[in-house]
Scaffold this active site. Structure first.
Site, PDB file in Angstrom:
ATOM      1  N   ASP A  33       0.829  -1.205   0.000  1.00 40.70           N
ATOM      2  CA  ASP A  33       0.000   0.000   0.000  1.00 40.70           C
ATOM      3  C   ASP A  33       0.868   1.262   0.000  1.00 40.70           C
ATOM      4  OD1 ASP A  33      -2.338   1.447   0.030  1.00 40.70           O
ATOM      5  OD2 ASP A  33      -2.592   1.324   2.204  1.00 40.70           O
ATOM      6  N   ASN A  81     -10.537  -2.696  -6.447  1.00 38.24           N
ATOM      7  CA  ASN A  81      -9.699  -1.758  -7.206  1.00 38.24           C
ATOM      8  C   ASN A  81     -10.266  -1.412  -8.581  1.00 38.24           C
ATOM      9  OD1 ASN A  81      -6.511  -3.008  -5.918  1.00 38.24           O
ATOM     10  ND2 ASN A  81      -7.826  -1.346  -5.180  1.00 38.24           N
TER      11      ASN A  81
END
Length: 254
Positions: A33, A81
């Site tokens: 991340d 996503n």
């Protein structure tokens, strides 16, 4: 396109020789991340952050192999996503092709076996071809297993596992009432892999974000403020070293 962008000042400056790890996890999951924030801090497009993240992923795979880790699962693209801008999603779908084109020979030399978790049928045809080719070229390797969680979500995985079990029951190949946790494992994307021991998440976020929910039941968690493109071999060593100091009781009394 973004070849000239580096990964930050920490990468080469902090690398040191590491002593042998006495206690280490068999299976590490990594939530990679912070690519977008890394790029924003430098005034670069988000795609530059994803490219730098790919370079960090390459180094993490090498380090895991060098440290003797048996299996690593990398959260590359989640089922959520798809909500990102179309141009960003298209770029992310091209990254596997770029990565394996550059790295497959070294992965084969290291004996790495490639697997993918998640529903790859929804991926673009060129990404699916990369998935098939990389798995085929490494299927007989006996070294570290590297899993790419691509279009993966923990809840979706559990639902799919339940559907597989229900289908076997309907076909008479499984019996209601005989299901155990150990038997359920074989319906998951991670079937045949070592239990998940350690989850690493970068960028300061403290949550699992739908990653390996079943497998994470007794995994140790390790969080760092470091953005993924700046994550180094030293950071990985620190995470594994910290893991080695923890007492894992699995509900029992020490």
């Amino acid at each position: 396109m973004f070849k000239s962008f580096g990964r930050g000042e920490r990468t080469s400056a902090t690398t040191v020789e590491h002593p042998a790890l006495q206690v280490k996890p068999r299976h590490i999951g990594i939530i990679m991340d912070g690519n977008g924030r890394w790029a924003k801090k430098r005034g670069l497009p988000r795609m530059a952050g994803h490219h730098a993240g790919m370079l960090a992923m390459r180094e993490a795979i090498r380090a895991c192999d060098d440290f003797g880790i048996e299996c690593v699962t990398l959260y590359a693209f989640s089922t959520e996503n798809w909500k990102r801008p179309v141009a960003e999603v298209e770029y992310l779908m091209r990254l596997p092709e770029q990565f394996f084109r550059n790295e497959i020979d070294e992965l084969i030399k290291r004996g790495v076996k490639i697997r993918f978790l998640g529903d790859t049928s929804r991926l673009p045809s060129y990404t699916q071809e990369t998935v098939r080719t990389s798995m085929q070229r490494t299927e007989h390797n006996t070294g570290m297993t590297v899993n790419f969680a691509l279009n993966y979500g923990g809840r979706t995985e559990l639902m799919s596992a339940i559907e597989r079990y229900a289908k076997e029951v309907a076909e008479g190949r499984a019996t209601v009432g005989d299901l155990t946790e150990a038997k359920f494992d074989r319906y998951l994307d991670t079937a045949g892999l070592p239990p998940l021991d350690l989850i690493i998440r970068t960028s300061g976020e403290i949550r699992l974000s739908n990653f390996l929910l079943w497998q994470a039941a007794y995994a140790e968690l390790w969080f760092t403020e470091v953005l993924w493109p700046d994550f180094t071999r030293d950071d990985l060593f620190q995470a594994i070293s910290d893991y080695g100091k923890r007492k894992r009781r699995f509900g029992a009394i020490e």
